[in-house]
Design a protein around this motif. Sequence first.
Motif, PDB file in Angstrom:
ATOM      1  N   GLN A 134       0.868  -1.167   0.000  1.00 51.89           N
ATOM      2  CA  GLN A 134       0.000   0.000   0.000  1.00 51.89           C
ATOM      3  C   GLN A 134       0.901   1.210   0.000  1.00 51.89           C
ATOM      4  OE1 GLN A 134      -2.165   0.501   3.668  1.00 51.89           O
ATOM      5  NE2 GLN A 134      -3.507   2.071   2.822  1.00 51.89           N
ATOM      6  N   GLN A 135       0.468   2.328  -0.578  1.00 57.35           N
ATOM      7  CA  GLN A 135       1.279   3.541  -0.489  1.00 57.35           C
ATOM      8  C   GLN A 135       1.315   3.958   0.982  1.00 57.35           C
ATOM      9  OE1 GLN A 135      -1.029   5.825  -3.277  1.00 57.35           O
ATOM     10  NE2 GLN A 135       0.663   5.937  -4.721  1.00 57.35           N
ATOM     11  N   TYR A 136       2.360   3.860   1.751  1.00 59.71           N
ATOM     12  CA  TYR A 136       3.710   3.409   1.420  1.00 59.71           C
ATOM     13  C   TYR A 136       4.176   2.441   2.512  1.00 59.71           C
ATOM     14  CZ  TYR A 136       3.352   7.263  -1.782  1.00 59.71           C
ATOM     15  OH  TYR A 136       2.928   8.096  -2.767  1.00 59.71           O
ATOM     16  N   ALA A 137       3.596   1.280   2.507  1.00 60.30           N
ATOM     17  CA  ALA A 137       3.923   0.304   3.550  1.00 60.30           C
ATOM     18  C   ALA A 137       3.597  -1.099   3.067  1.00 60.30           C
ATOM     19  CB  ALA A 137       3.143   0.612   4.816  1.00 60.30           C
ATOM     20  N   TRP A 138       4.048  -2.083   3.850  1.00 64.08           N
ATOM     21  CA  TRP A 138       3.778  -3.483   3.537  1.00 64.08           C
ATOM     22  C   TRP A 138       2.934  -4.080   4.665  1.00 64.08           C
ATOM     23  CZ3 TRP A 138       5.749  -4.520  -1.189  1.00 64.08           C
ATOM     24  CH2 TRP A 138       6.839  -3.754  -1.625  1.00 64.08           C
ATOM     25  N   HIS A 139       1.726  -4.510   4.326  1.00 64.57           N
ATOM     26  CA  HIS A 139       0.916  -5.219   5.314  1.00 64.57           C
ATOM     27  C   HIS A 139       1.246  -6.699   5.180  1.00 64.57           C
ATOM     28  CE1 HIS A 139      -1.624  -1.722   6.178  1.00 64.57           C
ATOM     29  NE2 HIS A 139      -1.461  -1.442   4.891  1.00 64.57           N
ATOM     30  N   VAL A 140       1.347  -7.355   6.313  1.00 66.59           N
ATOM     31  CA  VAL A 140       1.806  -8.746   6.325  1.00 66.59           C
ATOM     32  C   VAL A 140       0.804  -9.580   7.105  1.00 66.59           C
ATOM     33  CG1 VAL A 140       3.686 -10.247   7.070  1.00 66.59           C
ATOM     34  CG2 VAL A 140       4.191  -7.936   6.264  1.00 66.59           C
ATOM     35  N   ARG A 141       0.449 -10.744   6.561  1.00 64.70           N
ATOM     36  CA  ARG A 141      -0.531 -11.578   7.252  1.00 64.70           C
ATOM     37  C   ARG A 141      -0.058 -13.028   7.341  1.00 64.70           C
ATOM     38  NH1 ARG A 141      -6.023 -10.101   8.582  1.00 64.70           N
ATOM     39  NH2 ARG A 141      -7.200 -12.001   9.002  1.00 64.70           N
ATOM     40  N   TYR A 142      -0.197 -13.590   8.523  1.00 66.13           N
ATOM     41  CA  TYR A 142       0.123 -15.010   8.759  1.00 66.13           C
ATOM     42  C   TYR A 142      -1.155 -15.726   9.170  1.00 66.13           C
ATOM     43  CZ  TYR A 142       5.141 -13.894   9.200  1.00 66.13           C
ATOM     44  OH  TYR A 142       6.429 -13.502   8.984  1.00 66.13           O
ATOM     45  N   THR A 143      -1.212 -17.020   8.912  1.00 63.57           N
ATOM     46  CA  THR A 143      -2.337 -17.784   9.460  1.00 63.57           C
ATOM     47  C   THR A 143      -2.088 -17.874  10.959  1.00 63.57           C
ATOM     48  OG1 THR A 143      -1.244 -19.934   9.495  1.00 63.57           O
ATOM     49  CG2 THR A 143      -2.290 -19.294   7.435  1.00 63.57           C
ATOM     50  N   GLY A 144      -3.109 -18.032  11.718  1.00 64.49           N
ATOM     51  CA  GLY A 144      -2.921 -18.286  13.149  1.00 64.49           C
ATOM     52  C   GLY A 144      -2.570 -19.754  13.337  1.00 64.49           C
ATOM     53  N   PRO A 145      -2.796 -20.287  14.546  1.00 67.35           N
ATOM     54  CA  PRO A 145      -2.473 -21.690  14.832  1.00 67.35           C
ATOM     55  C   PRO A 145      -3.203 -22.682  13.921  1.00 67.35           C
ATOM     56  CG  PRO A 145      -3.044 -20.495  16.847  1.00 67.35           C
ATOM     57  CD  PRO A 145      -3.287 -19.562  15.715  1.00 67.35           C
ATOM     58  N   ASP A 146      -4.345 -22.308  13.361  1.00 63.37           N
ATOM     59  CA  ASP A 146      -5.097 -23.268  12.514  1.00 63.37           C
ATOM     60  C   ASP A 146      -4.439 -23.498  11.146  1.00 63.37           C
ATOM     61  OD1 ASP A 146      -5.624 -20.909  11.208  1.00 63.37           O
ATOM     62  OD2 ASP A 146      -7.811 -21.087  11.249  1.00 63.37           O
ATOM     63  N   GLY A 147      -3.458 -22.676  10.790  1.00 70.48           N
ATOM     64  CA  GLY A 147      -2.778 -22.861   9.507  1.00 70.48           C
ATOM     65  C   GLY A 147      -3.614 -22.471   8.295  1.00 70.48           C
ATOM     66  N   LEU A 202       0.440  -7.728  10.522  1.00 69.99           N
ATOM     67  CA  LEU A 202       1.515  -6.843  10.967  1.00 69.99           C
ATOM     68  C   LEU A 202       1.813  -5.799   9.905  1.00 69.99           C
ATOM     69  CD1 LEU A 202       3.644  -9.905  11.844  1.00 69.99           C
ATOM     70  CD2 LEU A 202       2.760  -8.381  13.593  1.00 69.99           C
ATOM     71  N   LEU A 203       2.622  -4.830  10.288  1.00 66.88           N
ATOM     72  CA  LEU A 203       3.004  -3.787   9.341  1.00 66.88           C
ATOM     73  C   LEU A 203       4.523  -3.764   9.184  1.00 66.88           C
ATOM     74  CD1 LEU A 203       1.627  -1.509   7.689  1.00 66.88           C
ATOM     75  CD2 LEU A 203       2.246   0.039   9.535  1.00 66.88           C
ATOM     76  N   ASN A 204       4.977  -3.845   7.936  1.00 64.79           N
ATOM     77  CA  ASN A 204       6.414  -3.697   7.610  1.00 64.79           C
ATOM     78  C   ASN A 204       7.326  -4.703   8.302  1.00 64.79           C
ATOM     79  OD1 ASN A 204       6.046  -1.507   5.888  1.00 64.79           O
ATOM     80  ND2 ASN A 204       5.968  -0.098   7.631  1.00 64.79           N
ATOM     81  N   GLU A 205       6.807  -5.836   8.671  1.00 65.08           N
ATOM     82  CA  GLU A 205       7.592  -6.772   9.463  1.00 65.08           C
ATOM     83  C   GLU A 205       7.263  -8.195   9.019  1.00 65.08           C
ATOM     84  OE1 GLU A 205       6.452  -6.595  13.546  1.00 65.08           O
ATOM     85  OE2 GLU A 205       8.355  -7.392  14.235  1.00 65.08           O
ATOM     86  N   ILE A 206       8.267  -8.874   8.417  1.00 64.78           N
ATOM     87  CA  ILE A 206       8.085 -10.283   8.065  1.00 64.78           C
ATOM     88  C   ILE A 206       9.150 -11.063   8.817  1.00 64.78           C
ATOM     89  CG2 ILE A 206       8.022 -11.998   6.193  1.00 64.78           C
ATOM     90  CD1 ILE A 206       7.479  -9.811   4.220  1.00 64.78           C
ATOM     91  N   HIS A 207       8.759 -12.133   9.456  1.00 59.05           N
ATOM     92  CA  HIS A 207       9.728 -13.031  10.083  1.00 59.05           C
ATOM     93  C   HIS A 207       9.607 -14.396   9.419  1.00 59.05           C
ATOM     94  CE1 HIS A 207      10.915 -10.964  14.051  1.00 59.05           C
ATOM     95  NE2 HIS A 207      10.355 -10.048  13.267  1.00 59.05           N
ATOM     96  N   VAL A 208      10.742 -15.038   9.185  1.00 65.19           N
ATOM     97  CA  VAL A 208      10.725 -16.420   8.667  1.00 65.19           C
ATOM     98  C   VAL A 208      11.848 -17.205   9.340  1.00 65.19           C
ATOM     99  CG1 VAL A 208       9.713 -15.934   6.388  1.00 65.19           C
ATOM    100  CG2 VAL A 208      12.167 -15.764   6.681  1.00 65.19           C
ATOM    101  N   PRO A 209      11.608 -18.511   9.538  1.00 65.97           N
ATOM    102  CA  PRO A 209      12.687 -19.329  10.094  1.00 65.97           C
ATOM    103  C   PRO A 209      13.743 -19.639   9.037  1.00 65.97           C
ATOM    104  CG  PRO A 209      10.691 -20.640   9.824  1.00 65.97           C
ATOM    105  CD  PRO A 209      10.349 -19.253   9.397  1.00 65.97           C
ATOM    106  N   VAL A 210      14.987 -19.738   9.462  1.00 61.50           N
ATOM    107  CA  VAL A 210      16.095 -19.986   8.540  1.00 61.50           C
ATOM    108  C   VAL A 210      16.044 -21.431   8.015  1.00 61.50           C
ATOM    109  CG1 VAL A 210      17.732 -20.680  10.363  1.00 61.50           C
ATOM    110  CG2 VAL A 210      18.597 -19.646   8.253  1.00 61.50           C
ATOM    111  N   GLY A 211      16.466 -21.619   6.780  1.00 59.50           N
ATOM    112  CA  GLY A 211      16.565 -22.965   6.211  1.00 59.50           C
ATOM    113  C   GLY A 211      15.254 -23.545   5.717  1.00 59.50           C
ATOM    114  N   LYS A 212      14.144 -22.841   5.907  1.00 51.65           N
ATOM    115  CA  LYS A 212      12.842 -23.362   5.477  1.00 51.65           C
ATOM    116  C   LYS A 212      12.324 -22.470   4.346  1.00 51.65           C
ATOM    117  CE  LYS A 212       8.339 -24.453   7.489  1.00 51.65           C
ATOM    118  NZ  LYS A 212       7.455 -24.309   8.633  1.00 51.65           N
TER     119      LYS A 212
END
Length: 260
Positions: A113-126, A157-167
Amino acid sequence: MIEWSVKLLVMPELASKNGEQVDALIVYVHWLMLVLFVGWIIYFGYAVWRFQSRRNPKADYEGVKNHTSNYIELAVVLAEAVLLVGIAIPVWSKAVDHFPTANESTVVYVMAQQYAWHVRYTGPDGLFGKQDMKFVAANNVFGVDPTDSDGKDDIQLLNEIHVPVGKPAIVYVSSKDVIHSFKIVAMRVCQDAIPGLRIPCWFTPTKTGRYQINCAQLCGPLHSTMTQGFLTVESKVDFDKWIKSKSPAPAATGGKSLYE
Ligand SMILES: [Cu+2]
């Protein structure tokens, strides 16, 4: 030799598995360019010497009769064909057509979006909540159906992506307004974010760290501020801890739809 060439070219830090092939291709292209550059310089020097007026007081209207230049041209075409068909197309095909399965990957939805990144993860249900354009509102940029129970535990979240290494990580990229482009140089990944489309791209991070997200399409006067997005690559333990610390996105019900 590739590692040494990467240093010579001062390439940006690489932190993904898929990026190794991208870097190798860039190195091969540069080697070919170097050979062509040196070849042309030598030819230039030769032509200046060979066709100087002192050696050729009278113009020769017949010109060159042998086929050396044709053979050299053919060799260059062959080298380029090998780069294109043998390396570039397979790398591209792997990037766009050979996705890891969702089960073995971290799946993330990104809405530019002008000017940010919205980030969405599934919750525990996947599972991600269903999305529809008609639900898109200022407080519901993903257009998640407020009645869908799958979406109730999603994390946003806003402007924040986390990922585990090696996956492997699969990122579905969309845009809420204009064309943006989701780019993480260290992951060697770049995907246009187009309104109305949800396009996946993927990478496998190999090094923990914090990497900048860039917008690779000039998307408006504050385009450069989209660099405030960051990808954090961390250990599986840290990632699990981080995602557990996030609470589900509040269900967006009150907002007025932007598309009605
Ligand atoms: Cu942008």
